[in-house]
Motif scaffolding. Sequence first.
Motif, mmCIF file in Angstrom:
data_model
loop_
_atom_site.group_PDB
_atom_site.id
_atom_site.type_symbol
_atom_site.label_atom_id
_atom_site.label_comp_id
_atom_site.label_asym_id
_atom_site.label_seq_id
_atom_site.Cartn_x
_atom_site.Cartn_y
_atom_site.Cartn_z
ATOM 1 N N ARG A 199 0.837 -1.199 0.000
ATOM 2 C CA ARG A 199 0.000 0.000 0.000
ATOM 3 C C ARG A 199 0.872 1.249 0.000
ATOM 4 O O ARG A 199 1.723 1.434 0.889
ATOM 5 C CB ARG A 199 -0.952 0.020 1.187
ATOM 6 C CG ARG A 199 -1.913 1.210 1.126
ATOM 7 C CD ARG A 199 -3.063 1.110 2.110
ATOM 8 N NE ARG A 199 -4.011 2.187 1.879
ATOM 9 C CZ ARG A 199 -5.041 2.123 1.042
ATOM 10 N NH1 ARG A 199 -5.249 1.005 0.370
ATOM 11 N NH2 ARG A 199 -5.860 3.148 0.879
ATOM 12 N N LEU A 200 0.646 2.110 -1.001
ATOM 13 C CA LEU A 200 1.376 3.361 -1.149
ATOM 14 C C LEU A 200 0.394 4.523 -1.185
ATOM 15 O O LEU A 200 -0.788 4.360 -1.476
ATOM 16 C CB LEU A 200 2.187 3.366 -2.455
ATOM 17 C CG LEU A 200 3.112 2.188 -2.721
ATOM 18 C CD1 LEU A 200 3.724 2.319 -4.112
ATOM 19 C CD2 LEU A 200 4.205 2.103 -1.660
ATOM 20 N N ARG A 201 0.918 5.709 -0.910
ATOM 21 C CA ARG A 201 0.159 6.946 -1.078
ATOM 22 C C ARG A 201 1.082 7.950 -1.741
ATOM 23 O O ARG A 201 2.279 8.005 -1.414
ATOM 24 C CB ARG A 201 -0.338 7.468 0.272
ATOM 25 C CG ARG A 201 -1.264 8.693 0.171
ATOM 26 C CD ARG A 201 -2.010 8.902 1.491
ATOM 27 N NE ARG A 201 -1.115 9.202 2.592
ATOM 28 C CZ ARG A 201 -0.826 10.446 3.006
ATOM 29 N NH1 ARG A 201 -1.336 11.506 2.385
ATOM 30 N NH2 ARG A 201 -0.022 10.634 4.028
ATOM 31 N N LEU A 202 0.559 8.754 -2.669
ATOM 32 C CA LEU A 202 1.448 9.678 -3.374
ATOM 33 C C LEU A 202 0.737 10.944 -3.819
ATOM 34 O O LEU A 202 -0.489 10.998 -3.891
ATOM 35 C CB LEU A 202 2.103 8.990 -4.578
ATOM 36 C CG LEU A 202 1.253 8.526 -5.764
ATOM 37 C CD1 LEU A 202 0.915 9.674 -6.704
ATOM 38 C CD2 LEU A 202 2.002 7.438 -6.545
ATOM 39 N N ARG A 203 1.563 11.926 -4.116
ATOM 40 C CA ARG A 203 1.160 13.120 -4.846
ATOM 41 C C ARG A 203 2.088 13.247 -6.049
ATOM 42 O O ARG A 203 3.213 12.727 -6.035
ATOM 43 C CB ARG A 203 1.262 14.373 -3.969
ATOM 44 C CG ARG A 203 0.246 14.396 -2.838
ATOM 45 C CD ARG A 203 0.507 15.554 -1.900
ATOM 46 N NE ARG A 203 0.324 16.836 -2.570
ATOM 47 C CZ ARG A 203 0.693 18.013 -2.036
ATOM 48 N NH1 ARG A 203 1.310 18.049 -0.852
ATOM 49 N NH2 ARG A 203 0.489 19.140 -2.691
ATOM 50 N N VAL A 204 1.619 13.943 -7.088
ATOM 51 C CA VAL A 204 2.397 13.993 -8.328
ATOM 52 C C VAL A 204 2.342 15.379 -8.937
ATOM 53 O O VAL A 204 1.320 16.068 -8.892
ATOM 54 C CB VAL A 204 1.889 12.939 -9.333
ATOM 55 C CG1 VAL A 204 0.421 13.172 -9.675
ATOM 56 C CG2 VAL A 204 2.725 12.913 -10.591
ATOM 57 N N HIS A 205 3.477 15.761 -9.495
ATOM 58 C CA HIS A 205 3.567 16.977 -10.322
ATOM 59 C C HIS A 205 3.793 16.502 -11.749
ATOM 60 O O HIS A 205 4.814 15.904 -12.067
ATOM 61 C CB HIS A 205 4.719 17.867 -9.874
ATOM 62 C CG HIS A 205 4.766 19.190 -10.573
ATOM 63 N ND1 HIS A 205 5.228 19.338 -11.867
ATOM 64 C CD2 HIS A 205 4.385 20.434 -10.170
ATOM 65 C CE1 HIS A 205 5.148 20.602 -12.215
ATOM 66 N NE2 HIS A 205 4.634 21.292 -11.211
ATOM 67 N N GLU A 206 2.793 16.742 -12.627
ATOM 68 C CA GLU A 206 2.878 16.271 -14.000
ATOM 69 C C GLU A 206 3.469 17.351 -14.904
ATOM 70 O O GLU A 206 3.077 18.522 -14.826
ATOM 71 C CB GLU A 206 1.495 15.881 -14.530
ATOM 72 C CG GLU A 206 0.935 14.615 -13.910
ATOM 73 C CD GLU A 206 -0.184 14.039 -14.758
ATOM 74 O OE1 GLU A 206 0.049 13.804 -15.962
ATOM 75 O OE2 GLU A 206 -1.277 13.828 -14.217
ATOM 76 N N ARG A 207 4.374 16.939 -15.792
ATOM 77 C CA ARG A 207 4.930 17.879 -16.759
ATOM 78 C C ARG A 207 3.800 18.393 -17.648
ATOM 79 O O ARG A 207 2.897 17.659 -18.036
ATOM 80 C CB ARG A 207 6.009 17.209 -17.611
ATOM 81 C CG ARG A 207 5.522 16.024 -18.399
ATOM 82 C CD ARG A 207 6.567 15.465 -19.332
ATOM 83 N NE ARG A 207 6.011 14.320 -20.049
ATOM 84 C CZ ARG A 207 6.576 13.726 -21.070
ATOM 85 N NH1 ARG A 207 7.750 14.146 -21.511
ATOM 86 N NH2 ARG A 207 6.008 12.696 -21.661
ATOM 87 N N GLY A 208 3.848 19.677 -17.937
ATOM 88 C CA GLY A 208 2.861 20.280 -18.807
ATOM 89 C C GLY A 208 1.520 20.543 -18.161
ATOM 90 O O GLY A 208 0.605 21.040 -18.814
ATOM 91 N N VAL A 209 1.389 20.217 -16.851
ATOM 92 C CA VAL A 209 0.102 20.393 -16.176
ATOM 93 C C VAL A 209 0.280 21.054 -14.814
ATOM 94 O O VAL A 209 -0.370 22.046 -14.493
ATOM 95 C CB VAL A 209 -0.627 19.041 -15.987
ATOM 96 C CG1 VAL A 209 -2.033 19.283 -15.421
ATOM 97 C CG2 VAL A 209 -0.715 18.274 -17.296
ATOM 98 N N GLY A 210 1.182 20.517 -13.976
ATOM 99 C CA GLY A 210 1.286 20.902 -12.579
ATOM 100 C C GLY A 210 0.794 19.765 -11.714
ATOM 101 O O GLY A 210 0.735 18.607 -12.159
ATOM 102 N N GLU A 211 0.399 20.039 -10.483
ATOM 103 C CA GLU A 211 -0.116 18.971 -9.642
ATOM 104 C C GLU A 211 -1.483 18.527 -10.160
ATOM 105 O O GLU A 211 -2.347 19.346 -10.455
ATOM 106 C CB GLU A 211 -0.244 19.388 -8.185
ATOM 107 C CG GLU A 211 -0.731 18.219 -7.319
ATOM 108 C CD GLU A 211 -0.762 18.492 -5.831
ATOM 109 O OE1 GLU A 211 -0.834 17.508 -5.061
ATOM 110 O OE2 GLU A 211 -0.718 19.670 -5.436
#
Length: 268
Positions: A199-211
């Motif tokens: 079990r993982l939990r994450l946040r992401v910053h996408e290229r070309g979009v932001g979070e």
Amino acid sequence: MHIEFAKGHGTRNDFVLFADPDNLYDLTADQVSHLCDRRGGIGADGVLRAVRCALVPGWEAEGERWFMDYRNADGSIAEMCGNGLRVFLRYLEEEGLVVGTEVTVATRAGLRTGRFLPDGRVAVTMGRARIGAQVQVRLGADTWPATAVDVGNPHAVCIVEADRLDALDLTHDAPSWEPAGAFPHGANVEFVVREAPGRLRLRVHERGVGETESCGTGVVAAAAAMRDDDTYTVGVPGGTLQVDLGGEEAVLTGPAVVVARGQCTLPD
């Protein structure tokens, strides 16, 4: 230019979708940005255009198969999108453009197959997640070691402390990395906490979009980078996704919902 569009999301990673079987509407970056603008347009993290492979350079041999042309919110081209792929398949199904419980479509990362599950979710093949070199990721004044992962598109996966994850400022600060040449075309950056085995939990910053509230390829990348099992449940701000790494290809499973349809006018 008028198009009939749909709006959909997978764990709140949202998209504008439209069918363009004859490849008449190869959108400019400005038109994509207009559609994705949350104040002046429809609002989305990206645009998904359905084109027949026969009209897509390099994919002509696939004939009538559908090609998923994915663009980030800033208009840039992306190779793949796991949440987008599930929503794309749901859209094709609801529009009567595909039949059956299993459908294969083309993407810039290769052929991908989706299965419509009885519980309403969609399971999609994601290719093999390939682990690369270690890099150093910086966000503001903080740095972390990160693992480069290729899931058809580039990722950098950082392990962070559980009490730091929610405090990260991904709105005003964009991550960078060293060496700078590790990702010449940019990368999605995942900040991940291992909550329990599998079990993982994450946040992401996408290229070309932001979070974004979710990133399907990022979820697969995180599971591959931190792998100590074959199956994972991954929590993202927009919901929960499942990853299976036990086969020849990673499989991502999660919801895919079309929430609205309409007509819009695109700027010249």
